[in-house]
Scaffold this active site. Sequence first.
Site, PDB file in Angstrom:
ATOM      1  N   ASP A 193     -28.356 -18.573  29.143  1.00 29.18           N
ATOM      2  CA  ASP A 193     -27.575 -19.794  28.912  1.00 29.18           C
ATOM      3  C   ASP A 193     -27.655 -20.246  27.448  1.00 29.18           C
ATOM      4  OD1 ASP A 193     -25.995 -21.936  29.547  1.00 29.18           O
ATOM      5  OD2 ASP A 193     -27.633 -23.173  30.278  1.00 29.18           O
TER       6      ASP A 193
ATOM      7  N   ASN B 128     -17.664 -19.021  36.858  1.00 31.06           N
ATOM      8  CA  ASN B 128     -17.266 -18.809  35.454  1.00 31.06           C
ATOM      9  C   ASN B 128     -15.782 -18.457  35.281  1.00 31.06           C
ATOM     10  OD1 ASN B 128     -20.468 -17.431  34.419  1.00 31.06           O
ATOM     11  ND2 ASN B 128     -19.701 -19.515  34.203  1.00 31.06           N
TER      12      ASN B 128
HETATM   13  C1  FPP Z   1     -23.905 -18.967  29.545  1.00 26.63           C
HETATM   14  O1  FPP Z   1     -23.803 -19.645  28.313  1.00 26.63           O
HETATM   15  C2  FPP Z   1     -23.485 -17.592  29.363  1.00 26.63           C
HETATM   16  C3  FPP Z   1     -22.487 -16.985  30.064  1.00 26.63           C
HETATM   17  C4  FPP Z   1     -21.698 -17.652  31.109  1.00 26.63           C
HETATM   18  C5  FPP Z   1     -22.111 -15.584  29.773  1.00 26.63           C
HETATM   19  C6  FPP Z   1     -23.252 -14.666  29.499  1.00 26.63           C
HETATM   20  C7  FPP Z   1     -22.722 -13.381  29.106  1.00 26.63           C
HETATM   21  C8  FPP Z   1     -23.229 -12.582  28.154  1.00 26.63           C
HETATM   22  C9  FPP Z   1     -24.463 -12.843  27.402  1.00 26.63           C
HETATM   23  C10 FPP Z   1     -22.518 -11.314  27.857  1.00 26.63           C
HETATM   24  C11 FPP Z   1     -22.626 -10.418  29.045  1.00 26.63           C
HETATM   25  C12 FPP Z   1     -22.642  -9.073  28.641  1.00 26.63           C
HETATM   26  C13 FPP Z   1     -23.433  -8.109  29.117  1.00 26.63           C
HETATM   27  C14 FPP Z   1     -23.411  -6.861  28.386  1.00 26.63           C
HETATM   28  C15 FPP Z   1     -24.320  -8.236  30.305  1.00 26.63           C
HETATM   29  P1  FPP Z   1     -22.744 -20.807  28.186  1.00 26.63           P
HETATM   30  O2  FPP Z   1     -21.473 -20.207  27.736  1.00 26.63           O
HETATM   31  O3  FPP Z   1     -22.669 -21.552  29.492  1.00 26.63           O
HETATM   32  O4  FPP Z   1     -23.379 -21.687  27.073  1.00 26.63           O
HETATM   33  P2  FPP Z   1     -23.280 -23.271  26.932  1.00 26.63           P
HETATM   34  O5  FPP Z   1     -23.962 -23.858  28.137  1.00 26.63           O
HETATM   35  O6  FPP Z   1     -24.010 -23.531  25.664  1.00 26.63           O
HETATM   36  O7  FPP Z   1     -21.804 -23.598  26.861  1.00 26.63           O
END
Ligand code: FPP
Length: 240
Positions: free
Chosen positions: A17, A65
């Site tokens: 996250d 998501n």
């Molecule tokens: C949460 O941070 C993250 C996600 C929903 C996506 C995670 C995906 C990756 C790290 C890439 C995946 C790729 C592979 C190769 C497994 P957020 O976007 O909710 O962050 P925020 O809370 O700060 O908005």
Amino acid sequence: MEKKFENLPEHIAIIMDGNGRWAKQRGLKRTEGHKVGAEVFRNICQYCSDIGIKYVTFYAFSTENWKRSKMEVTAIMNLLRKYLDEMQERYLENEEAGYHIRFIGSREGMPKDIVKLMDSVEEKSDDKKKTYINIAVNYGGRDEIVHSVKALAKKVKEGTLNPDDITEDMISDGLYTAGQPDPDLIIRPSGEYRLSNYLLWQSAYSEIYIDDVLWPDYTPADLDRAIEEYGRRNRRFGGV
Ligand code: FPP
């Protein structure tokens, strides 16, 4: 590598996250945060394997998501595609250091080419046993429980299962993580105190560790801190 910890969790689950906030702080697009997050994911996989963690589960994309902008969803899918291509290549060249990879979550609604790559990477990694890596994609904890319960309901309907004979193990066996130990430690970087529909059944007795660091800044030293803290916890599993 010499033994670094007295009490190593067998299974660590991580909620990756904070990618969006990390990007925002730098005046970048959210997708840039995911890009760096995907690199950190690779590093942490390698580190977990190096220190001897047997099972690691990463939350990459939840059933919720899909609500994000089309651009962001596409960017995350592209990162996943890139990783899958890379793994495919590595297994073909036999360079992979023992990752047994499983994708947990529903394949329904996922781009067809990605599903094909997932199946292929799972198959190619099937005989590798050093580190079991689960990647949660299109995953929701409640959805997973419904999926397991539906399979049992079908057996009841067919007359092959008596409802009174349903056990916790039967529900566990119908989850995407069937056959794997429950997570000992769940790590959530970026300071939010919630599970966000992650491993709801499996987390019954997991230790939870919240870190302020945002995922793109996450390092092996941060993981060390979580494992050290885990080692100091007194797990009672409902006993005294
Ligand atoms: C949460 O941070 C993250 C996600 C929903 C996506 C995670 C995906 C990756 C790290 C890439 C995946 C790729 C592979 C190769 C497994 P957020 O976007 O909710 O962050 P925020 O809370 O700060 O908005």
